[in-house]
Design an enzyme around this catalytic site. Structure first.
Site, mmCIF file in Angstrom:
data_model
loop_
_atom_site.group_PDB
_atom_site.id
_atom_site.type_symbol
_atom_site.label_atom_id
_atom_site.label_comp_id
_atom_site.label_asym_id
_atom_site.label_seq_id
_atom_site.Cartn_x
_atom_site.Cartn_y
_atom_site.Cartn_z
ATOM 1 N N ARG A 1 0.848 -1.196 0.000
ATOM 2 C CA ARG A 1 0.000 0.000 0.000
ATOM 3 C C ARG A 1 0.878 1.238 0.000
ATOM 4 N NH1 ARG A 1 -4.126 2.656 -1.316
ATOM 5 N NH2 ARG A 1 -5.982 2.854 -0.001
ATOM 6 N N HIS B 1 -15.704 -0.163 -11.045
ATOM 7 C CA HIS B 1 -16.181 0.982 -11.811
ATOM 8 C C HIS B 1 -17.483 0.640 -12.519
ATOM 9 C CE1 HIS B 1 -11.788 2.570 -12.144
ATOM 10 N NE2 HIS B 1 -12.360 2.886 -10.996
#
Length: 1150
Positions: free
Chosen positions: A379, A796
């Site tokens: 991350r 998305h």
């Protein structure tokens, strides 16, 4: 996701309820649903037509071509339907690659008809408008309707008419059916628009002499329009694709998502799989799934999901524990892996979200070890170092293998490690925090054998016009195959055979001109941002604005890029921000018009409006010609509204970035909102000065990952835009690639496409036609979709392929064949970019420049404290309540637990006043005290004051305060004093008579003794009620007994009594009153309930806790008197003269 499939039953229900047509629609609402639990007798009672008509039965589970698959039973009676269902209901079947259980069937009346009475109708949405397809031959054998059907495009904001229908769609329909069909199609189209359908297909549509029959129907609606259509839709259920079960955990996460401003998604693919993911970001989640599948893990991939949009610690905890619960239900012979990945966050505090994950890991540490789970973490973003440190620590303390990596590791490298394809490196030490606001002197990228640097000016040229000295022919006559010759073509060969044919979608014409000719399209600016760009920000997004100003400062801009904010919910004012070390004021306007008039230099709007208000505010903004670029951040705007925005923007020459985007960035010039993350990432990715690489991406999170990749492999980013993840982004890949092609400072282009849509094919066409000549490195994410047996909707809204050409695999192949540089996987994207850049440096196209450190920017105090860099004594300390987390906490107890355990008001008071749980009888006693002290009539001083204030027209708070201010030792405030006096006397060993004599000798009143009305003969029932309860429930009542003995003395028969030379006069009304009783009983409670030490009990008496009982209780009465006076509409109070004794001094003469 926006476009979601609904069941046939739901679609027909909408049609039958809301279609408006003169055509006679038959069999309205004649359908019955059958499952394994169906009671057939009850079904026949509810639908009597089942017993009288011939029937059709079919599964209603989003299965295509049911007729050809033998999944439709025709012309049956009810018994025949039962027999037909026996071998099918609740049985597993295979449809294409998907295996699933048939468990939901639909029964409808059978419609006898002729073949020539069958028709085909389909309406579907595209960027340009809604396409209506009609064919005069419908049914199972309709064939390729795209090739056969009559088509008509209803452009955005245009209306369909019956004449349009007859002229363009019904030329082959007989005259006797033309009017009926035209009316029905028009009504169907209006229904499609009104209920926000995105796809509606009826095949066959049957028209007979009796009317119109809708036989088979498939439909999708725009789920983001729920807030508009809720009244008509009701509670819509969206069934999962056939072959994938609907799990309660998915519904739980969907519910969390609906209640959150963040994005939380979960799809279970294989609950028995050994590879589990917990990925931050819609684009990143797809990339991780792609990589897992590319490395052979498709059959072991257990889930798809994502969390993004800065979820809270509690939301992340709930999401993480759901996944950990699922993955620890069934063991796997090879153990399991959990991939906690993500791109570099733009604004999410990584450490804060990781706290939720760490909590979940600690809660599940035992089953995680039992199931031999290994965790891999990668991350980046704000405070990511602290997040990684905490994650590493929990691995050490729990014994769970947790491998932690930051931005120094390629995003998907942990997948190869998790699957055993690459070794796990020794983890290098990382910085303790993200406070590196100074430029790292060794931060330049290596390209080939050169260190690439860049100056903010070259030869005195402004950043907006920067051009490297080199032969113009190198980029103006660039051959599309240049990249393949110079960039190690073998390294990036795909797995698709070059001979495989991939047809471009129908919507891609041979021209790059817009396909819609119904409106005038104005040209748009090639350069969207410069060092002098001024913007308006819609919404009170102070953190994002401060980030923009800090970016401006380190880019050495002369003035801030934000001219003003627009926020309709407050009046005009000024908001304080920092410009470097100084404080500045930026105006905030209530109205857009005022902001535009006062700031004519503004040409960019950054809209943080909510999904509900984004459409109106954007349309309003486009009324002002000075605006040429609008960034819409909101996710979840209905597609129909987005298309209207796009049409208006095209007509006015406005570039739209978004919706559903983080924005874009032009290093050295301008950034939109939170793009690029915080300053440490801006500096690490060298976004404070321009490089030579321009990129365009759909994903906002992946755009920041591209910043990282490009900064490590090239001389840096020239410009980057995230167009947004919706199906219809305001601007397209081609719009921005063509801008980059025409921008001299851009030497190479990177495009990160994805599954769904066809915009990437325009890039192919541009390369083939020579319109795009600069090197283009492309990769389309979502390649895993073709490996799944059932359809998966990715994070998305636009990431879903509706045909083969929309798959990521097909797009990558087409781009490769057109001449773009396409790596074999996202893992190799950085290598491909670096290879191209090395060649450009070697050929002199990119000329390295000397790096100039940017100015430093002070860190905000709040962020420095978040990072643990500073400490400061707190102005306040509290130990009773914490409202900062997901849930309000009273003295360590979450509010949900307070209600779950039915603690009541007394229990809450125990937590907030005494910081502990009290026994049940103690809570009841507190509540009884509040009830008996609530009021004592209007004549007492507190109530009297409250009434006078109320009648003087004062508000509730003022009137209540007036009454409370009278509370003291003389009225109502005797609880503490009584407790102290009686406790001191009792603890010192004084006999009750000695105590009474002592107080008389000292001339002091005994607090809690005496009443104006009540007496030993007329006892106060409030005291009696409390006494009965206390005697029954308290473990001991020593002080109460002592006080009652005092009462016996003070209320004995009136007489003169000689005692130790002291004479007392007793009265029958010198009773232990309610104040005194509560005071002494509370001392007994504190001392004997087992929850307090003797010192703690005495401390609460000394600090005045007991008077709080009277104040809290009597407040209820005072409020009652206030409301009563208002309700009775009593006027101003004036005290009568005859109730006042005027005693004036005698007249004095000189």
């Amino acid at each position: 996701m926006s476009a979601k499939a609904i069941s046939e039953q739901t679609g027909k229900e909408f049609l039958y309820k809301y279609i408006c047509t003169s055509a006679a629609v038959q069999n309205r609402f004649k359908y019955a649903n059958v499952t394994a639990e169906t009671d057939w007798d009850r079904l026949a009672q509810d639908h009597p037509w089942l017993l009288t008509e011939h029937l059709v039965v079919k599964p209603d589970q989003l299965i295509k071509r049911r007729g050809k698959l033998g999944l439709v039973g025709v012309n049956l009676d009810l018994q025949g339907v039962k027999e037909w269902l026996k071998p099918r209901l609740n049985r597993e079947t295979t449809v294409a690659k998907a295996k699933g259980v048939l468990k939901n069937f639909l029964i409808e009346p059978f419609v006898a008809h002729k073949q020539e009475e069958e028709f085909y109708i389909c309406i579907y949405a595209t960027r340009e408008g809604d396409h209506v397809l009609f064919h005069h031959e419908g049914g199972v054998d309709v064939g390729d309707v795209d090739a056969k059907a009559q088509k008509f495009l209803v452009a955005v904001d245009e209306k369909l008419t019956e004449d349009d229908v007859k002229k363009h769609l019904l030329p082959h329909v007989s005259a006797d059916k033309k009017d009926v069909l035209a009316s029905f199609i028009l009504g169907l189209f209006n229904l499609y628009e009104d209920l926000y359908f995105t796809y509606l297909e009826i095949n066959p549509l049957v028209v007979t002499g009796e009317g119109v029959f809708v036989l088979d129907m498939a439909a999708k609606i725009d789920a983001t329009a729920d807030y508009i259509c809720k009244a008509k839709w009701g509670d819509v259920e969206f069934p999962p694709p056939f072959g994938r079960e609907a799990y309660p955990e998915e519904a739980y996460i969907a519910d969390l998502d609906a209640k959150s401003g963040a994005s939380l998604k979960l799809t279970l693919l294989n609950p028995r799989g050994r590879i589990w993911t917990m990925v931050a970001g819609g684009g990143a989640s797809v990339v991780y799934s792609d990589t897992i599948c590319d490395l052979g893990g498709v059959n072991e991939l257990a889930n798809y999901g994502e969390y993004s949009g800065a979820p809270s610690e509690q939301q992340t905890y709930d999401y993480a524990k759901t996944i950990l619960s699922l993955m620890t239900r069934e063991k796997h012979n090879d153990g399991k892996v959990l991939i906690i990945g993500g791109s570099i966050a733009n604004f999410t505090n990584v450490a804060a979200t990781f706290k939720g994950i760490v909590r979940a890991i600690k809660d599940y540490q035992v089953p995680l070890k039992e199931h031999e789970v290994t965790i891999f973490v990668r991350r980046g973003g704000p405070n990511y170092q602290e997040g990684l440190r905490v994650m590493g620590e929990v691995g050490k303390t729990t014994g769970i293998p947790i491998h932690v990596f930051g931005t120094e590791t390629h995003m998907t490298a942990i997948v190869g490690m998790a699957l055993g394809h690459r070794p796990i490196p020794n983890q290098p030490p990382v910085a303790a925090h993200t406070a590196n606001f100074l430029l790292n002197s060794s931060g330049s990228a290596s390209v080939g054998n050169k260190k690439v640097h860049y100056n903010d000016t070259i030869g005195g040229t402004d950043l907006d016009e920067v051009t490297h000295e080199r032969p113009r022919s190198l980029y103006t006559t660039h051959c599309p195959t240049w990249s393949l010759k110079n960039c190690s073509q073998r390294a990036f060969q795909g797995t698709i055979s070059p001979s495989s044919s991939l047809c471009l979608p129908l919507c891609i014409s041979l021209s790059l001109a817009p396909s819609c000719t119904c409106c005038v399209v104005l040209p748009k600016a090639t350069s969207l941002f410069s060092k002098h760009t001024k913007s308006l920000v819609w919404g009170m997004q102070t953190r994002a604005v401060q980030g923009m100003l800090d970016f401006d400062y380190i880019c050495s801009r002369e003035e801030p890029s934000v001219a003003a904010l627009v926020y309709p919910f407050t009046g005009d004012h000024k908001q304080k921000f920092y410009w470097g070390h100084k404080e500045i004021l930026i105006p905030v306007y209530k109205n857009m018009s005022d902001a535009m008039k006062k700031h004519p230099e503004v040409d960019v709007l950054i809209s943080f409006a909510s999904l509900r208000s984004a459409f109106d505010s954007t349309m309003e903004t486009m009324q002002y010609p000075q605006i040429h670029t609008i960034a819409i951040i909101a996710e979840g705007i209905p597609e129909a509204q987005t298309r209207k925005i796009i049409k208006t923007a095209d007509e006015k020459g406005v570039t739209i970035i978004g919706p559903a985007t983080v924005g874009g960035i032009k290093p050295g010039c301008f950034k939109i909102g939170n793009t690029g993350g915080m300053l440490d990432n801006i500096l690490a990715s060298k976004l404070y000065r321009p490089g030579s690489v321009a990129y365009v991406s759909r994903s906002g999170g992946m755009s920041n990952e591209l910043n990282n990749i490009i900064s490590r492999t090239t001389d840096g980013v020239f410009e980057g835009v995230a167009i947004g993840g919706d199906r219809y982004p305001g601007s397209t890949f081609m719009d921005h690639v063509l801008r980059y092609q025409d921008t001299p400072g851009v030497k190479m282009i990177v495009m990160l496409g994805e599954i769904g849509g066809a915009e990437e094919y325009k890039i192919c066409q541009g390369i083939k036609e020579g319109r795009i000549t600069k090197p283009v490195v492309c990769w389309c994410i979502g390649t895993c979709a073709t490996m799944f047996s059932s359809e998966v909707q990715f994070g998305h809204a636009g990431a879903c392929a509706n045909q083969a050409s929309e798959t990521a695999v097909a797009k990558n192949q087409a781009l490769r064949e057109a001449g773009a540089i396409v790596p074999r996987s996202f893992d190799e994207l950085g290598d491909a970019i670096k290879t191209v850049c090395v060649d450009l440096v070697a050929s002199g196209v990119i000329v390295p420049a000397q790096e100039v450190p940017p100015p430093t920017v002070p860190m905000d105090y709040s962020w420095a404290r978040e990072l643990g860099l500073i400490r400061k004594p707190a102005s306040f300390m509290t130990s009773i309540c914490d409202e900062r987390g997901q849930e309000l906490i009273y003295a360590g107890m979450p509010i949900t637990e307070v209600f779950k355990e039915e603690m009541g008001l007394g229990g809450v008071l125990g937590l907030l006043w005494f910081q502990r749980r009290l026994p049940r009888y103690a809570c009841q006693f507190i509540e009884m005290c509040l009830m008996v002290t609530a009021d004592h009539g209007p004549a007492v001083s507190g109530a009297h004051n409250t009434i006078v204030c109320a009648r003087a027209g004062k508000d509730l708070i003022s009137s209540l305060t007036s009454g409370l201010l009278t509370i003291g030792d003389r009225f109502g405030g005797a609880l503490d004093a009584a407790a102290r006096q009686f406790s001191k006397a009792f603890d010192s060993g004084l006999m009750p008579m000695e105590f009474v004599n002592k107080m008389k000798k000292e001339g002091k009143l005994i607090m809690g003794i005496g009443h104006r009305v009540k007496s030993i003969n007329n006892p106060d029932m409030r005291v009696q009620i409390l006494k009965d309860f206390v005697k029954q429930h308290f473990p001991a009542t020593q002080l109460l007994d002592y006080a009652l003995d005092v009462e016996k003395i003070t209320t004995s028969k009136a007489s003169w009594i000689a005692h130790h030379g002291i004479f007392l006069f007793q009265k029958p009304n010198l009773i232990l009153n309610v104040d005194g009783f509560i005071g002494v009983a509370f001392v007994d409670l504190l001392r004997t309930c087992g929850g307090f030490t003797r010192e703690e009990a005495d401390e609460y008496v000394e600090i005045g806790a007991l008077n709080g009982i009277f104040v809290l209780g009597r407040s209820m009465g005072f409020i009652g008197h206030y409301l009563d006076q208002k309700r009775l509409k009593q006027g101003l109070y004036r005290h009568p003269w005859d109730d006042i004794s005027y005693v004036l001094p005698e007249h004095m003469t000189m």
